[in-house]
Scaffold this active site. Structure first.
Site, PDB file in Angstrom:
ATOM      1  N   GLU A   1     -18.883  49.252 -12.285  1.00 55.89           N
ATOM      2  CA  GLU A   1     -19.522  48.829 -14.056  1.00 55.89           C
ATOM      3  C   GLU A   1     -21.201  49.059 -14.007  1.00 55.89           C
ATOM      4  O   GLU A   1     -21.663  47.812 -14.047  1.00 55.89           O
ATOM      5  CB  GLU A   1     -18.258  47.789 -14.772  1.00 55.89           C
ATOM      6  CG  GLU A   1     -16.854  48.090 -14.250  1.00 55.89           C
ATOM      7  CD  GLU A   1     -17.272  48.763 -15.754  1.00 55.89           C
ATOM      8  OE1 GLU A   1     -17.389  49.515 -16.002  1.00 55.89           O
ATOM      9  OE2 GLU A   1     -15.187  49.021 -15.232  1.00 55.89           O
TER      10      GLU A   1
ATOM     11  N   HIS B   1     -18.817  53.761 -13.259  1.00 58.96           N
ATOM     12  CA  HIS B   1     -17.789  53.605 -14.855  1.00 58.96           C
ATOM     13  C   HIS B   1     -19.119  53.369 -16.044  1.00 58.96           C
ATOM     14  O   HIS B   1     -20.359  53.159 -15.226  1.00 58.96           O
ATOM     15  CB  HIS B   1     -16.965  52.341 -14.613  1.00 58.96           C
ATOM     16  CG  HIS B   1     -15.815  52.615 -14.128  1.00 58.96           C
ATOM     17  ND1 HIS B   1     -14.867  53.192 -13.826  1.00 58.96           N
ATOM     18  CD2 HIS B   1     -16.016  52.104 -12.764  1.00 58.96           C
ATOM     19  CE1 HIS B   1     -13.798  52.687 -13.280  1.00 58.96           C
ATOM     20  NE2 HIS B   1     -14.771  52.600 -11.917  1.00 58.96           N
TER      21      HIS B   1
END
Ligand SMILES: [Zn+2]
Length: 251
Positions: A98, A33
């Protein structure tokens, strides 16, 4: 619960309360992500806020610093609604990373060198602990093509693949030729949808190039054919997909 880092590469731990028990297994996916936020500090705060109800196992900063937030054995809340190869509980099956990056809204700048190196090293480290096949190292946009566009078309998937992370073939150069786009229908569109489904995308095979198909083609291009991201299934896109399927290990 005290959090002990699973990865020796984690510079520190910053526990998030946002996780639960895995409901399905095995852990055999990795989802990458971008944070899509202004700063790493604000992303870190959001991923630790119980009200946000989001988290990831790891957060990788622009300078390459790695923070672990959720134990790998637990189900982090990063993927949300989506599916791959018929599995809709992506969170239960995956490790989520992330990457601090401002995203499309922030102009989609290149990922810094130190950060790419850190993501690559972390992914290799995780792949050493879990049975995650190369073709199941995916973008968030791959599993949620209508909702998500991260980590975006400047993410250097080719470089990760060169380091043994992910499934990849060189994209076929752009060229003229037959193409399919939203509004088209018929057997060739159905065949195209079947190819995307075979690779893993969640797409009804119904012969109409609809908004969902457009979103899947766009997601595919963000990951595998970054030279043009427009949702049009041109010859380069289709041939790259064919080559990827051909390069899959025999099931
Ligand atoms: Zn995401």
């Amino acid at each position: 619960m005290s959090l002990v880092a699973d990865s020796p590469l984690a510079r520190r731990v910053a526990p998030s309360p946002n996780h639960g028990a895995r409901r399905a297994g095995p852990v055999d996916m990795m989802i990458l992500h971008y944070t899509g936020m202004e700063s790493g500090a604000s992303a870190l705060a959001r991923l630790r806020d119980p009200l946000s109800e989001v988290s990831a196992h790891y957060l990788v900063f622009e300078d390459g610093g790695i923070v672990q937030m959720v134990p790998e054995a637990r189900r982090a809340w990063h993927a949300g609604a989506g599916a791959w190869k018929g599995e809709a509980d992506v969170n239960s099956r995956s490790i989520g990373i992330e990457i601090v990056h401002p995203g499309h809204a922030g102009g989609l700048p290149p990922y810094p060198e130190a950060q790419v190196a850190a993501v690559t090293a972390l992914a290799r480290d995780i792949l050493g602990r879990w049975p995650i096949p190369p073709a199941r190292v995916l973008a968030h946009s791959d599993v949620a093509p209508e909702r998500k566009e991260d980590p975006g078309e400047t993410f250097p998937w080719a470089r990760l693949a060169a380091a043994g992370v992910g499934h990849w073939v060189p994209p076929v150069p752009l060229r003229d030729g037959r193409f399919f786009a939203q509004g088209d229908s018929g057997q060739p569109v159905e065949a195209l949808q079947a190819m995307f489904t075979l690779y893993g995308y969640d797409l009804p095979v119904q012969g109409v190039f609809d908004a969902r198909t457009h979103a899947v083609v766009t997601a595919f291009q963000r990951h595998f054919r970054q030279a043009r991201v427009d949702g049009v299934a041109d010859a380069s896109t289709i041939t790259t997909l064919r080559d990827l399927i051909a390069a899959l290990p025999a099931a």
